[in-house]
Design a protein around this motif. Structure first.
Motif, PDB file in Angstrom:
ATOM      1  N   MET A   1       0.666  -1.177  -0.130  1.00 58.86           N
ATOM      2  CA  MET A   1      -0.134   0.008  -0.233  1.00 58.86           C
ATOM      3  C   MET A   1       1.079   1.158   0.123  1.00 58.86           C
ATOM      4  O   MET A   1       1.726   1.351   0.928  1.00 58.86           O
ATOM      5  N   PRO A   2       0.721   2.351  -0.862  1.00 57.01           N
ATOM      6  CA  PRO A   2       1.774   3.330  -0.927  1.00 57.01           C
ATOM      7  C   PRO A   2       1.455   4.227   0.424  1.00 57.01           C
ATOM      8  O   PRO A   2       0.271   4.343   0.750  1.00 57.01           O
ATOM      9  N   CYS A   3       2.602   4.583   0.774  1.00 54.80           N
ATOM     10  CA  CYS A   3       2.201   5.695   1.882  1.00 54.80           C
ATOM     11  C   CYS A   3       2.841   7.077   1.834  1.00 54.80           C
ATOM     12  O   CYS A   3       3.562   7.400   0.527  1.00 54.80           O
ATOM     13  N   PHE A   4       2.570   7.962   2.675  1.00 53.77           N
ATOM     14  CA  PHE A   4       2.934   9.346   2.689  1.00 53.77           C
ATOM     15  C   PHE A   4       3.915   9.374   3.711  1.00 53.77           C
ATOM     16  O   PHE A   4       3.512   9.242   5.114  1.00 53.77           O
ATOM     17  N   THR A   5       5.308   9.729   3.314  1.00 55.99           N
ATOM     18  CA  THR A   5       6.259   9.807   4.620  1.00 55.99           C
ATOM     19  C   THR A   5       6.663  11.309   4.951  1.00 55.99           C
ATOM     20  O   THR A   5       6.314  12.188   3.994  1.00 55.99           O
ATOM     21  N   ARG A   6       7.648  11.224   5.913  1.00 56.98           N
ATOM     22  CA  ARG A   6       8.154  12.649   6.045  1.00 56.98           C
ATOM     23  C   ARG A   6       9.045  13.023   4.890  1.00 56.98           C
ATOM     24  O   ARG A   6       9.000  14.205   4.692  1.00 56.98           O
ATOM     25  N   SER A   7       9.697  12.078   4.374  1.00 55.73           N
ATOM     26  CA  SER A   7      10.494  12.588   3.023  1.00 55.73           C
ATOM     27  C   SER A   7       9.692  13.097   1.863  1.00 55.73           C
ATOM     28  O   SER A   7       9.810  13.877   1.197  1.00 55.73           O
ATOM     29  N   LEU A   9       6.968  14.675   2.496  1.00 54.49           N
ATOM     30  CA  LEU A   9       6.349  15.917   2.605  1.00 54.49           C
ATOM     31  C   LEU A   9       7.555  16.767   2.119  1.00 54.49           C
ATOM     32  O   LEU A   9       7.173  17.890   1.581  1.00 54.49           O
ATOM     33  N   THR A  10       8.831  16.612   2.251  1.00 52.77           N
ATOM     34  CA  THR A  10       9.803  17.466   1.438  1.00 52.77           C
ATOM     35  C   THR A  10       9.689  17.561   0.225  1.00 52.77           C
ATOM     36  O   THR A  10       9.661  18.714  -0.314  1.00 52.77           O
ATOM     37  N   THR A  11       9.369  16.718  -0.492  1.00 50.91           N
ATOM     38  CA  THR A  11       9.150  16.596  -1.939  1.00 50.91           C
ATOM     39  C   THR A  11       7.893  17.325  -2.387  1.00 50.91           C
ATOM     40  O   THR A  11       7.920  18.135  -3.438  1.00 50.91           O
ATOM     41  N   LEU A  12       6.820  17.295  -1.597  1.00 47.53           N
ATOM     42  CA  LEU A  12       5.614  17.830  -1.933  1.00 47.53           C
ATOM     43  C   LEU A  12       5.786  19.398  -1.678  1.00 47.53           C
ATOM     44  O   LEU A  12       5.383  20.084  -2.580  1.00 47.53           O
ATOM     45  N   GLY A  59      16.509  13.387   7.772  1.00 47.15           N
ATOM     46  CA  GLY A  59      17.339  12.474   8.523  1.00 47.15           C
ATOM     47  C   GLY A  59      17.521  12.717  10.030  1.00 47.15           C
ATOM     48  O   GLY A  59      18.172  12.100  10.675  1.00 47.15           O
ATOM     49  N   SER A  60      16.813  13.830  10.578  1.00 48.37           N
ATOM     50  CA  SER A  60      16.760  14.046  11.844  1.00 48.37           C
ATOM     51  C   SER A  60      15.989  13.179  12.918  1.00 48.37           C
ATOM     52  O   SER A  60      15.646  13.722  14.039  1.00 48.37           O
ATOM     53  N   GLY A  61      15.155  12.505  12.104  1.00 47.47           N
ATOM     54  CA  GLY A  61      14.141  11.403  12.938  1.00 47.47           C
ATOM     55  C   GLY A  61      12.784  12.171  13.154  1.00 47.47           C
ATOM     56  O   GLY A  61      11.779  11.745  13.694  1.00 47.47           O
ATOM     57  N   GLN A  62      12.536  13.323  12.520  1.00 42.74           N
ATOM     58  CA  GLN A  62      11.310  14.024  12.711  1.00 42.74           C
ATOM     59  C   GLN A  62      10.209  13.468  11.922  1.00 42.74           C
ATOM     60  O   GLN A  62      10.371  12.933  10.683  1.00 42.74           O
ATOM     61  N   GLY A  63       9.236  13.389  12.638  1.00 48.36           N
ATOM     62  CA  GLY A  63       8.037  12.735  11.996  1.00 48.36           C
ATOM     63  C   GLY A  63       7.075  13.726  11.376  1.00 48.36           C
ATOM     64  O   GLY A  63       7.289  15.099  10.914  1.00 48.36           O
ATOM     65  N   LEU A  64       5.910  13.473  10.659  1.00 47.95           N
ATOM     66  CA  LEU A  64       5.093  14.393   9.857  1.00 47.95           C
ATOM     67  C   LEU A  64       4.500  15.613  10.731  1.00 47.95           C
ATOM     68  O   LEU A  64       4.610  16.554  10.021  1.00 47.95           O
ATOM     69  N   VAL A 101       4.127  10.797  13.351  1.00 49.49           N
ATOM     70  CA  VAL A 101       4.453   9.452  12.781  1.00 49.49           C
ATOM     71  C   VAL A 101       5.538   9.413  11.528  1.00 49.49           C
ATOM     72  O   VAL A 101       5.489  10.560  11.030  1.00 49.49           O
ATOM     73  N   ALA A 102       6.095   8.572  11.288  1.00 50.91           N
ATOM     74  CA  ALA A 102       6.984   8.385  10.061  1.00 50.91           C
ATOM     75  C   ALA A 102       6.366   8.593   8.849  1.00 50.91           C
ATOM     76  O   ALA A 102       6.786   8.831   7.981  1.00 50.91           O
ATOM     77  N   SER A 103       4.995   7.824   8.775  1.00 52.95           N
ATOM     78  CA  SER A 103       4.317   7.946   7.495  1.00 52.95           C
ATOM     79  C   SER A 103       2.694   7.456   7.934  1.00 52.95           C
ATOM     80  O   SER A 103       2.490   6.885   8.862  1.00 52.95           O
ATOM     81  N   VAL A 104       1.881   7.683   6.836  1.00 48.15           N
ATOM     82  CA  VAL A 104       0.659   7.472   6.931  1.00 48.15           C
ATOM     83  C   VAL A 104       0.143   6.741   5.540  1.00 48.15           C
ATOM     84  O   VAL A 104       0.904   7.162   4.621  1.00 48.15           O
ATOM     85  N   PRO A 105      -0.648   5.855   5.526  1.00 52.21           N
ATOM     86  CA  PRO A 105      -1.222   5.533   4.029  1.00 52.21           C
ATOM     87  C   PRO A 105      -1.554   6.777   3.135  1.00 52.21           C
ATOM     88  O   PRO A 105      -2.032   7.489   3.535  1.00 52.21           O
TER      89      PRO A 105
END
Length: 218
Positions: A1-7, A9-12, A59-64, A101-105
């Motif tokens: 299932m595709p997810c939306f991650t903290r990374s 968020l950066t690209t968005l 890479g700092s461990g920051q979540g959404l 959290v690190a990611s959500v669906p």
């Protein structure tokens, strides 16, 4: 299932920033008709600042939630007038919705549209029909909420929300401004597009296109 991650968020946000840079002159021209002509500069600078800050925090461990709050603070610092605080409130609300959290669906991504609308409403105390960005975010959020309840897929739903935002922005042409600098013009504001609604519709278009591409490569 595709997810939306903290990374993601950066690209968005880099996609948001690129679109605002492209629209900078046009938005400035629209704002010059009924405001102080700085909306294009504000949106381009604000979203670029947010995108760069998110990239530095990778890479700092920051979540959404942390990412949304960081973007909110950068926008608040970089954008004056009312736009910065409104989008800061919108992104803070998004952080509350998604959590640390690190990611959500990916299926939850339309919740971002609803959160943005809620945050803008909470801070600005406005409503659709005032000839503001809510005339784009409001219809988009309505479509998103209805589609989530009906379990519509995120890519289809976000495209429908983007279409609603675009129509809402166009509808501001016939409205008389009730808030912001344009309200001082009274009936003379009729016949002009609201730049905040136009930029909101552009952001919504970016979100829909980003989700489509993300699902394709997932």
């Amino acid at each position: 299932m595709p997810c939306f991650t903290r990374s993601d968020l950066t690209t968005l946000f880099h996609a948001f920033a690129a679109r605002m840079a492209d629209e900078r002159t046009f938005l400035g021209e629209l704002d010059g008709e009924i405001g102080d002509a700085d909306h294009g500069v504000a949106m381009a600078n604000g979203f670029d600042a947010a995108a760069q800050a998110l990239l530095r925090a990778e890479g700092s461990g920051q979540g959404l939630a942390g990412g949304f709050n960081l973007a909110a603070q950068e926008l608040l610092n970089a954008v004056g007038a009312t736009t910065g605080p409104l989008y800061a409130s919108a992104l803070t609300r998004a952080g509350e919705v998604f959590g640390e959290v690190a990611s959500v669906p990916l299926a939850r991504l339309p919740e971002l549209v609803i959160a943005i609308c809620e945050g803008v409403e909470r801070r600005g105390q406005g409503k659709p029909g005032d000839k503001t960005m809510l005339d784009a975010w409001g219809p988009a959020a309505h479509v998103a909420a209805r589609g989530l309840n009906a379990s519509v897929g995120p890519v289809v739903l976000l495209r429908e929300a983007a279409q609603a935002a675009a129509k809402g922005a166009e509808d501001t042409r016939a409205m008389m401004a009730a808030r912001g600098r344009a309200a001082r013009l009274g009936p003379r504001s009729i016949g002009h597009l609201d730049p905040g609604a136009v930029s909101a519709a552009a952001l919504m278009d970016v979100l829909a296109e980003w989700a489509r591409h993300h699902e394709e490569i997932a």
